[in-house]
Each structure stands twice: as structure tokens, then as C-alpha cells.
Design a protein around this motif. Structure first.
Motif, short mmCIF file in Angstrom:
data_model
loop_
_atom_site.label_atom_id
_atom_site.label_comp_id
_atom_site.label_asym_id
_atom_site.label_seq_id
_atom_site.Cartn_x
_atom_site.Cartn_y
_atom_site.Cartn_z
N LEU A 179 -2.21 -2.86 2.45
CA LEU A 179 -0.38 -3.70 2.58
C LEU A 179 -0.22 -1.49 3.07
O LEU A 179 0.76 -1.76 4.71
CB LEU A 179 0.26 -3.26 2.22
CG LEU A 179 0.04 -5.80 1.64
CD1 LEU A 179 1.13 -5.27 0.10
CD2 LEU A 179 0.68 -6.08 2.70
N ALA A 180 -0.30 -0.87 2.42
CA ALA A 180 -0.32 0.96 3.10
C ALA A 180 -0.72 0.70 4.55
O ALA A 180 -0.41 1.10 5.29
CB ALA A 180 -0.78 2.04 2.19
N SER A 181 -2.28 0.56 4.40
CA SER A 181 -2.36 0.68 6.05
C SER A 181 -2.16 -0.30 7.21
O SER A 181 -1.81 0.46 8.12
CB SER A 181 -4.28 0.05 6.08
OG SER A 181 -4.79 1.06 4.66
N PHE A 182 -1.56 -1.86 6.99
CA PHE A 182 -1.03 -2.02 7.90
C PHE A 182 0.60 -1.07 8.16
O PHE A 182 0.82 -1.14 9.03
CB PHE A 182 -0.35 -3.42 6.92
CG PHE A 182 -0.02 -4.55 8.08
CD1 PHE A 182 -0.42 -4.50 9.49
CD2 PHE A 182 1.07 -4.46 8.12
CE1 PHE A 182 0.23 -5.66 10.69
CE2 PHE A 182 2.05 -5.64 8.96
CZ PHE A 182 1.21 -6.10 9.92
N SER A 183 0.58 -1.02 7.19
CA SER A 183 2.51 -0.94 6.82
C SER A 183 2.17 0.75 7.83
O SER A 183 3.01 1.24 9.13
CB SER A 183 2.92 0.20 5.90
OG SER A 183 3.88 0.37 6.23
N LEU A 184 1.20 2.01 7.65
CA LEU A 184 0.72 3.10 8.59
C LEU A 184 0.55 2.80 9.71
O LEU A 184 1.13 3.64 11.00
CB LEU A 184 -0.36 4.05 8.51
CG LEU A 184 -0.08 5.19 8.45
CD1 LEU A 184 0.16 6.00 8.59
CD2 LEU A 184 -1.76 5.51 7.58
N ALA A 185 -0.08 1.22 10.09
CA ALA A 185 -0.48 1.39 11.31
C ALA A 185 0.81 0.45 12.07
O ALA A 185 0.88 1.56 13.37
CB ALA A 185 -1.64 0.08 11.58
N THR A 186 2.04 0.10 11.70
CA THR A 186 3.33 0.29 12.11
C THR A 186 3.30 1.50 11.81
O THR A 186 4.66 1.03 12.91
CB THR A 186 4.04 -1.00 11.17
OG1 THR A 186 2.94 -1.94 10.64
CG2 THR A 186 4.75 -1.52 11.70
N PRO A 242 8.89 -2.46 6.76
CA PRO A 242 7.51 -2.86 6.44
C PRO A 242 7.32 -1.33 7.57
O PRO A 242 6.15 -1.31 7.13
CB PRO A 242 7.62 -3.65 7.83
CG PRO A 242 8.50 -3.98 7.64
CD PRO A 242 10.22 -3.19 7.23
N SER A 243 7.78 -0.66 8.34
CA SER A 243 7.33 0.89 8.34
C SER A 243 7.22 1.98 7.72
O SER A 243 6.70 3.20 7.82
CB SER A 243 7.24 1.31 9.59
OG SER A 243 9.36 1.07 9.76
N ARG A 244 8.25 1.57 6.65
CA ARG A 244 8.73 3.26 5.76
C ARG A 244 7.00 2.96 4.44
O ARG A 244 6.91 3.41 3.56
CB ARG A 244 9.24 2.89 4.98
CG ARG A 244 10.49 3.52 6.83
CD ARG A 244 9.67 4.65 7.58
NE ARG A 244 9.59 6.24 7.04
CZ ARG A 244 11.23 7.06 6.81
NH1 ARG A 244 11.76 6.36 7.50
NH2 ARG A 244 10.69 7.86 6.48
N PHE A 245 6.74 1.92 4.09
CA PHE A 245 6.51 0.93 2.85
C PHE A 245 4.95 2.39 2.86
O PHE A 245 4.48 2.83 1.23
CB PHE A 245 5.66 -0.57 3.26
CG PHE A 245 5.06 -0.85 1.82
CD1 PHE A 245 5.77 -0.94 1.18
CD2 PHE A 245 4.01 -0.90 0.98
CE1 PHE A 245 5.27 -1.16 -0.57
CE2 PHE A 245 2.63 -1.00 0.97
CZ PHE A 245 3.49 -1.92 0.02
N TRP A 246 4.46 2.41 3.46
CA TRP A 246 3.02 2.97 3.26
C TRP A 246 3.17 4.75 2.66
O TRP A 246 2.56 5.10 2.19
CB TRP A 246 2.09 3.29 4.71
CG TRP A 246 3.29 4.59 5.88
CD1 TRP A 246 4.15 4.18 6.63
CD2 TRP A 246 2.87 6.28 5.85
NE1 TRP A 246 5.11 5.23 7.51
CE2 TRP A 246 4.08 6.20 7.26
CE3 TRP A 246 2.02 6.67 5.12
CZ2 TRP A 246 3.73 7.72 7.06
CZ3 TRP A 246 2.29 8.02 5.43
CH2 TRP A 246 3.18 8.82 6.64
#
Length: 182
Positions: free
Chosen positions: A57-64, A81-85
Motif C-alpha cells: 500500500l505504501a508503494s502504491f501510495s508513493l507511486a500515486t 491515498p497520495s499521503r499514506f506512504w
């Protein structure tokens, strides 16, 4: 308004509360991730499931975040979603610090005083460097937390009673500042 300095934001006493919304969303979702992964229930693969889930989830969030930083800066800044990482990185670094490999001096040690001042310098970068600055701040903050202890001067400085008071008081200032300025 997505601009703190726009006329439409000047009289909106809730302009700064977007960050509280992001935090509350995280605090609602994160315990569910801990529970459903089995980590909190100490199931056989709970820790492994949690680490995998949070890393995914952190990787997905970082990519977002990276994508939106280049295509929609406001969304990358304001949406959970873009700050979760950023918030999940603390869990990832925690597990790295507790890992057998990292305890055997494979995890490099850094001077937290140097890291602290590097973070301050990064805060002064122009807004055009926001993507790299955010990445560096999150990385360095985690490394700072993993390396700080009583033997460093920055620890002694940050734990002085006046500095602790400012730290405790600053959250209240944050909550009230924009309403008063508006």
C-alpha cells in the motif's frame, strides 16, 4: 481553495483542516490493516502479512504521489491515498530496525544532528523541488528517529523542557492559527 494565499482561502477558517482529514482517514484505516493482516491477533503469518500489506500500500501510495506531483499537485498534497506512504513509512522503518539483519550492523548509522540540520536545509528548498524535498524529508525523518539517542547533542536540545513545551503547544497553535488569522 487549494492555495493558502488565495483570496478565497483568507476568510475560510477551515483551510488548514485538510491535514486533519488525512490523519483521521489514516487512523481509521490503519487499525483495520493491522487487524485484518493478523498482526494484532498474532496469527501465524500476521507480521509477515502486515509487512507485505503495508509495503504494498505504501508503494502504491508513493507511486500515486509521484504521478500526481507531476500532473495534479493539489491532489498529491491534499489527498490521503497520495499521503499514506508518508505515515506508513514509520511502520516500515520500525520493522527494518527490528529485523535480524538490521541489528547486525547492516543498517547504517547516521549522526542525527547532521540529519536534523539537513532536514532544516531541505525545508528551505523552493516549491519547485517539492517532490524530491518530500521524499528526502520522509526518508531522513525515519532515519533520524532510528538513530537518535541520549548521547547526541540534538537529543539533549530537543528534550529540554522549553523545547518540549513548544512542541506540545505547537499543535494547539496549528489548530487555532488560521481561524485567528482569518
Amino acid at each position: 481553495s487549494t492555495d493558502y494565499f488565495a483570496e478565497s482561502a483568507q476568510l475560510n477558517i477551515f483551510t488548514h483542516t485538510w491535514s486533519l482529514g488525512v490523519e483521521e482517514q489514516f487512523y481509521l484505516i490503519f487499525p483495520l490493516l493491522i487487524w485484518f493482516s493478523g498482526f494484532v491477533r498474532k496469527t501465524k503469518n500476521g507480521q509477515r502479512n502486515f509487512i507485505f500489506l503495508i509495503t504494498f500500500l505504501a508503494s502504491f501510495s508513493l507511486a500515486t504521489f509521484v504521478y500526481l506531483s507531476q500532473n495534479n499537485v493539489s491532489a498529491s498534497y491534499f489527498l490521503m491515498p497520495s499521503r499514506f506512504w508518508e505515515m506508513a513509512s514509520g511502520s516500515i522503518f520500525y520493522f527494518l530496525s527490528k529485523n535480524q539483519i538490521t541489528n547486525n550492523n547492516y543498517f547504517p548509522k547516521f549522526n542525527p544532528t547532521l540529519i536534523f540540520f539537513t532536514i532544516l536545509v531541505i525545508f528551505m528548498l523552493p516549491i519547485s523541488a517539492n517532490l524530491i524535498a518530500t521524499l528526502l524529508i520522509v526518508l531522513l525523518t525515519n532515519i533520524f528517529i532510528l538513530n537518535i539517542n541520549e548521547e547526541f547533542i540534538i537529543y539533549k536540545f530537543l528534550t529540554q523542557k522549553y523545547i518540549v513545551f513548544i512542541g506540545l503547544f505547537s499543535y494547539s497553535l496549528y489548530l487555532w492559527h488560521w481561524g485567528i488569522l482569518s
